[in-house]
Design an enzyme around this catalytic site. Sequence first.
Site, short mmCIF file in Angstrom:
data_model
loop_
_atom_site.label_atom_id
_atom_site.label_comp_id
_atom_site.label_asym_id
_atom_site.label_seq_id
_atom_site.Cartn_x
_atom_site.Cartn_y
_atom_site.Cartn_z
CB SER A 130 -8.17 5.91 11.43
OG SER A 130 -8.97 6.88 10.79
NE ARG B 199 -5.62 -8.04 1.32
CZ ARG B 199 -6.58 -7.30 0.84
NH1 ARG B 199 -7.81 -7.50 1.25
NH2 ARG B 199 -6.34 -6.34 -0.03
CE1 TYR C 199 -10.30 2.37 7.87
CE2 TYR C 199 -10.72 4.30 9.26
CZ TYR C 199 -9.88 3.57 8.43
OH TYR C 199 -8.61 4.04 8.17
N GLY D 264 -17.49 16.57 -5.13
CA GLY D 264 -18.55 16.81 -4.14
C GLY D 264 -18.36 18.17 -3.47
NE ARG E 66 -16.64 10.30 2.93
CZ ARG E 66 -15.56 10.04 3.66
NH1 ARG E 66 -14.37 10.23 3.16
NH2 ARG E 66 -15.67 9.63 4.89
CD GLU F 240 -13.54 8.23 9.48
OE1 GLU F 240 -14.61 7.97 10.04
OE2 GLU F 240 -13.45 9.06 8.58
CE1 TYR G 73 -13.78 -1.23 4.32
CE2 TYR G 73 -15.57 -0.76 5.85
CZ TYR G 73 -14.30 -0.50 5.36
OH TYR G 73 -13.56 0.49 5.95
CG LEU H 21 1.83 -0.07 7.95
CD1 LEU H 21 2.61 0.60 6.82
CD2 LEU H 21 1.66 0.89 9.11
CG ASN I 38 -7.50 12.76 5.57
OD1 ASN I 38 -8.01 13.07 6.65
ND2 ASN I 38 -8.17 12.20 4.60
CG HIS I 39 -1.01 9.64 5.76
ND1 HIS I 39 -1.92 9.34 6.75
CD2 HIS I 39 -0.47 8.47 5.39
CE1 HIS I 39 -1.92 8.06 6.98
NE2 HIS I 39 -1.05 7.48 6.15
N GLY J 151 0.83 -1.20 0.00
CA GLY J 151 0.00 0.00 0.00
C GLY J 151 0.87 1.25 0.00
P1 NDP Z 1 -3.55 1.55 1.26
O1 NDP Z 1 -4.97 1.25 0.87
O2 NDP Z 1 -2.68 2.23 0.26
O3 NDP Z 1 -2.81 0.22 1.74
C1 NDP Z 1 -3.35 -0.65 2.68
C2 NDP Z 1 -2.92 -2.07 2.37
O4 NDP Z 1 -3.60 -2.94 3.27
C3 NDP Z 1 -3.32 -2.51 0.97
O5 NDP Z 1 -2.26 -2.31 0.08
C4 NDP Z 1 -3.65 -3.99 1.12
O6 NDP Z 1 -2.49 -4.76 0.81
C5 NDP Z 1 -3.93 -4.17 2.61
N1 NDP Z 1 -5.35 -4.44 2.83
C6 NDP Z 1 -6.42 -3.80 2.30
N2 NDP Z 1 -7.56 -4.36 2.72
C7 NDP Z 1 -7.21 -5.36 3.55
C8 NDP Z 1 -7.94 -6.32 4.29
N3 NDP Z 1 -9.27 -6.36 4.28
N4 NDP Z 1 -7.25 -7.23 5.01
C9 NDP Z 1 -5.91 -7.22 5.03
N5 NDP Z 1 -5.15 -6.34 4.33
C10 NDP Z 1 -5.80 -5.43 3.62
O7 NDP Z 1 -3.64 2.42 2.60
P2 NDP Z 1 -2.54 3.36 3.28
O8 NDP Z 1 -1.19 2.82 3.00
O9 NDP Z 1 -2.86 4.76 2.93
O10 NDP Z 1 -2.91 3.18 4.81
C11 NDP Z 1 -2.09 2.42 5.70
C12 NDP Z 1 -2.80 2.31 7.03
O11 NDP Z 1 -3.03 3.61 7.56
C13 NDP Z 1 -4.17 1.63 6.97
O12 NDP Z 1 -4.32 0.85 8.12
C14 NDP Z 1 -5.16 2.79 7.01
O13 NDP Z 1 -6.40 2.42 7.57
C15 NDP Z 1 -4.40 3.76 7.92
N6 NDP Z 1 -4.81 5.15 7.69
C16 NDP Z 1 -4.48 5.78 6.52
C17 NDP Z 1 -4.86 7.09 6.31
C18 NDP Z 1 -4.47 7.83 5.06
O14 NDP Z 1 -4.85 9.01 4.94
N7 NDP Z 1 -3.72 7.24 4.15
C19 NDP Z 1 -5.60 7.86 7.34
C20 NDP Z 1 -5.90 7.08 8.53
C21 NDP Z 1 -5.50 5.77 8.68
P3 NDP Z 1 -2.52 -6.19 0.03
O15 NDP Z 1 -3.73 -6.18 -0.88
O16 NDP Z 1 -1.21 -6.23 -0.68
O17 NDP Z 1 -2.61 -7.21 1.10
#
Ligand code: NDP
Length: 310
Positions: A114, A32, A138, A200, A267, A116, A81, A69, A167-168, A10
């Site tokens: 988060s 995954r 969430y 939006g 939203r 959230e 979800y 993460l 947010n980042h 991610g």
């Molecule tokens: P991304 O969506 O870019 O990456 C998250 C990764 O988590 C995905 O690449 C995927 O990897 C894995 N993933 C997604 N869904 C699931 C699932 N159901 N079960 C297991 N693995 C899953 O998000 P970010 O890198 O931006 O975020 C990283 C973390 O920071 C997350 O936990 C997010 O909730 C948290 N966060 C991010 C914010 C933001 O603004 N970016 C704000 C607040 C919190 P793969 O498919 O390779 O397994």
Amino acid sequence: MKALITGFRGQDGTYLAEELRAHGREVIGFTRSESGNLDAGRIHSVDYRDGRALGDLLDEIRPEEIYHLASPSCIRDTLEYEKEILAICVDTTLIFLRWITDRSPATRFFFAGSAEIYGDPVVSPQNESTPCHPENPYAVAKLTGRELCATFRKTHGVFASSGILFNHESPLRRADFVTRRITQGVAAIVAGESRELVLGNLDALRDWSHAADFARAFRLTLEASHADDFVFASGKNHSVREFCEEAFAAAGLDFRDYVRVDPAFYRPDFAQARLGDSRKALRELAWKPKIGFKELVDEMLRHDLEVVRR
Ligand code: NDP
């Protein structure tokens, strides 16, 4: 030192891997996915719900740091979800914390939480002591992950910290987030592939930072003298309108000529905007963001212009 990152592919996983390698860690990634570049020694395809298999793999790798993460990063309104988000933030967090307690007490753990969790915030800005009022599964999952870290810290002495992340963004931000929709939209207009960008609520306010700054924050959290919870945020609100203005201006365009507002994209927004107070992270981790709003927007736009050019 061996560091394990879940959600390795991610946005944050990619920046964190770079940050940790630059600071001497050997990085192991969990995903995954069963496709792509899977290197048995460094990138593992895992089933996060299978506690026994995860435990065996952890016994084999023996990470000294775990950055958890993995999780869906956006909010959706379906049972599938909601089950997934609870499983990855609660069940899998518990598997890691149990493994550390029973098998590797010196391993340090970071949980990506988060903002959230604040729901509609009762005070502004929000810090580590602000009351939490989660308003969706969430947020419940992220709050429970944070509570599990605090519980294992207190009762088992585990070095378990959590980040309360605002947010980042970055050029790696997924395309379903508004920032990336804007920079990709501007790039498509510049390339002549599109004539307008539909959005939006332009007045919605967000506290945006750059993901590279957050990767540094995660590393510093596990390098600290003690485990704790930290808010990571820029401490500044900008509107979607300001983001548009900057992105279009960077491409030599006036956003008012191209942006159309469609209420279908609205939203729910809260009375009080979420705004993070990271003074504790500054005090205890010497962390503050280095990349400002304008630089962030410009970098994302440059990247998307380059993609359409190619
Ligand atoms: P991304 O969506 O870019 O990456 C998250 C990764 O988590 C995905 O690449 C995927 O990897 C894995 N993933 C997604 N869904 C699931 C699932 N159901 N079960 C297991 N693995 C899953 O998000 P970010 O890198 O931006 O975020 C990283 C973390 O920071 C997350 O936990 C997010 O909730 C948290 N966060 C991010 C914010 C933001 O603004 N970016 C704000 C607040 C919190 P793969 O498919 O390779 O397994």
